[in-house]
Design an enzyme around this catalytic site. Sequence first.
Site, PDB file in Angstrom:
ATOM      1  N   ASP A  46       0.874  -1.160   0.000  1.00 18.62           N
ATOM      2  CA  ASP A  46       0.000   0.000   0.000  1.00 18.62           C
ATOM      3  C   ASP A  46       0.916   1.216   0.000  1.00 18.62           C
ATOM      4  O   ASP A  46       1.589   1.492   0.984  1.00 18.62           O
ATOM      5  CB  ASP A  46      -0.897  -0.011   1.247  1.00 18.62           C
ATOM      6  CG  ASP A  46      -1.825   1.199   1.330  1.00 18.62           C
ATOM      7  OD1 ASP A  46      -1.659   2.140   0.525  1.00 18.62           O
ATOM      8  OD2 ASP A  46      -2.697   1.214   2.216  1.00 18.62           O
ATOM      9  N   TYR A 140      -8.820  14.235  -9.390  1.00 19.69           N
ATOM     10  CA  TYR A 140      -7.881  13.464 -10.200  1.00 19.69           C
ATOM     11  C   TYR A 140      -6.962  14.381 -10.990  1.00 19.69           C
ATOM     12  O   TYR A 140      -5.739  14.178 -11.027  1.00 19.69           O
ATOM     13  CB  TYR A 140      -8.647  12.539 -11.139  1.00 19.69           C
ATOM     14  CG  TYR A 140      -7.754  11.624 -11.945  1.00 19.69           C
ATOM     15  CD1 TYR A 140      -7.156  10.512 -11.361  1.00 19.69           C
ATOM     16  CD2 TYR A 140      -7.509  11.874 -13.292  1.00 19.69           C
ATOM     17  CE1 TYR A 140      -6.327   9.672 -12.098  1.00 19.69           C
ATOM     18  CE2 TYR A 140      -6.686  11.039 -14.034  1.00 19.69           C
ATOM     19  CZ  TYR A 140      -6.103   9.940 -13.432  1.00 19.69           C
ATOM     20  OH  TYR A 140      -5.286   9.114 -14.166  1.00 19.69           O
ATOM     21  N   LYS A 144      -2.861  14.595 -10.575  1.00 18.05           N
ATOM     22  CA  LYS A 144      -1.935  14.299 -11.669  1.00 18.05           C
ATOM     23  C   LYS A 144      -1.085  15.525 -12.026  1.00 18.05           C
ATOM     24  O   LYS A 144       0.056  15.388 -12.466  1.00 18.05           O
ATOM     25  CB  LYS A 144      -2.699  13.788 -12.881  1.00 18.05           C
ATOM     26  CG  LYS A 144      -3.234  12.366 -12.700  1.00 18.05           C
ATOM     27  CD  LYS A 144      -2.108  11.380 -12.428  1.00 18.05           C
ATOM     28  CE  LYS A 144      -2.578   9.956 -12.321  1.00 18.05           C
ATOM     29  NZ  LYS A 144      -1.464   9.002 -12.041  1.00 18.05           N
TER      30      LYS A 144
END
Length: 218
Positions: A46, A140, A144
Site C-alpha cells: 500500500d 484526479y 496528476k
Amino acid sequence: MRAVVTGASRGIGLELVRALSARGDEVMGTCRDGQTHDVGAWHALDVTDPGAVAALSDAHPAPVDLLVCNAGVYLDKLHQIDDGFPPELWAETFAVNVTGVFLTVQALLPQLRAAPGAKIAIIGSQMGSDTRAPGGSFIYRASKAAALNLGRNLAAELLPEGIAVGIYHPGWVQTDMGGTAADITVAESAAGLLARFDGLSLASTGCFLTWDGREHPY
C-alpha cells in the site's frame, strides 16, 4: 535489468510486468491486496503506508535499474460540483497519486543509486496538464498535476546523481479506469511506454511524453 512496478495487480501495471518479464528482465510487481500472478515476483504494498513502503525496500535490497510508479486511483469520476468531491476523496487520492509516488522513490533511492543509469518512470496523465482544463474530475486532475510537478522536481534533484526521471501519459486505455470505449489496448500502451522508458536518459530527464513518444505540453 531489474525493475519494480507499483500498482501492478491489473491493467497497465500488470501488462508492464508481463512485457518486462517476456523480454528477460527481472521484475517485481506490487499490489495493495497481495495478489500474485504467473509472471515476475510479487510484493504486497500500500503506497500510502510508509511502513509498507519501507518493507518493500527491505524486501528488494538489490540494485533497481527501473522504478515504475504506476499505482494510482481515480475516485471522483462522474462527480458533480454541486454535491461531489468530498474532502476525504481529496486526501485519499493525493495519498496514492502524489505522496505514494514520493514515498516509493524515497524508499528505493539506495537501490536506484546502486544501479548505474537508473531510471524512474512516473505514470501521469494528460489530465494533469495545464493545457487541458475542460472542468470536472477536479481531484484526479489536481493530483496528476501535482505528480507531474513532483516528477519534474525529482528530475532536477536527482540529475547530479545520474538518475533520470520521466513522466508519461499512457493514453486513453481500455482498462477498468479507462472503460471499453478507450482508444488503445493495454498491450499497445505498455509496449509504447516500455519504448519510452528504454529511451529515457539524463539528456531527456524531466520529460513529459505520451505513450507513443509525443511531447506533451505541461
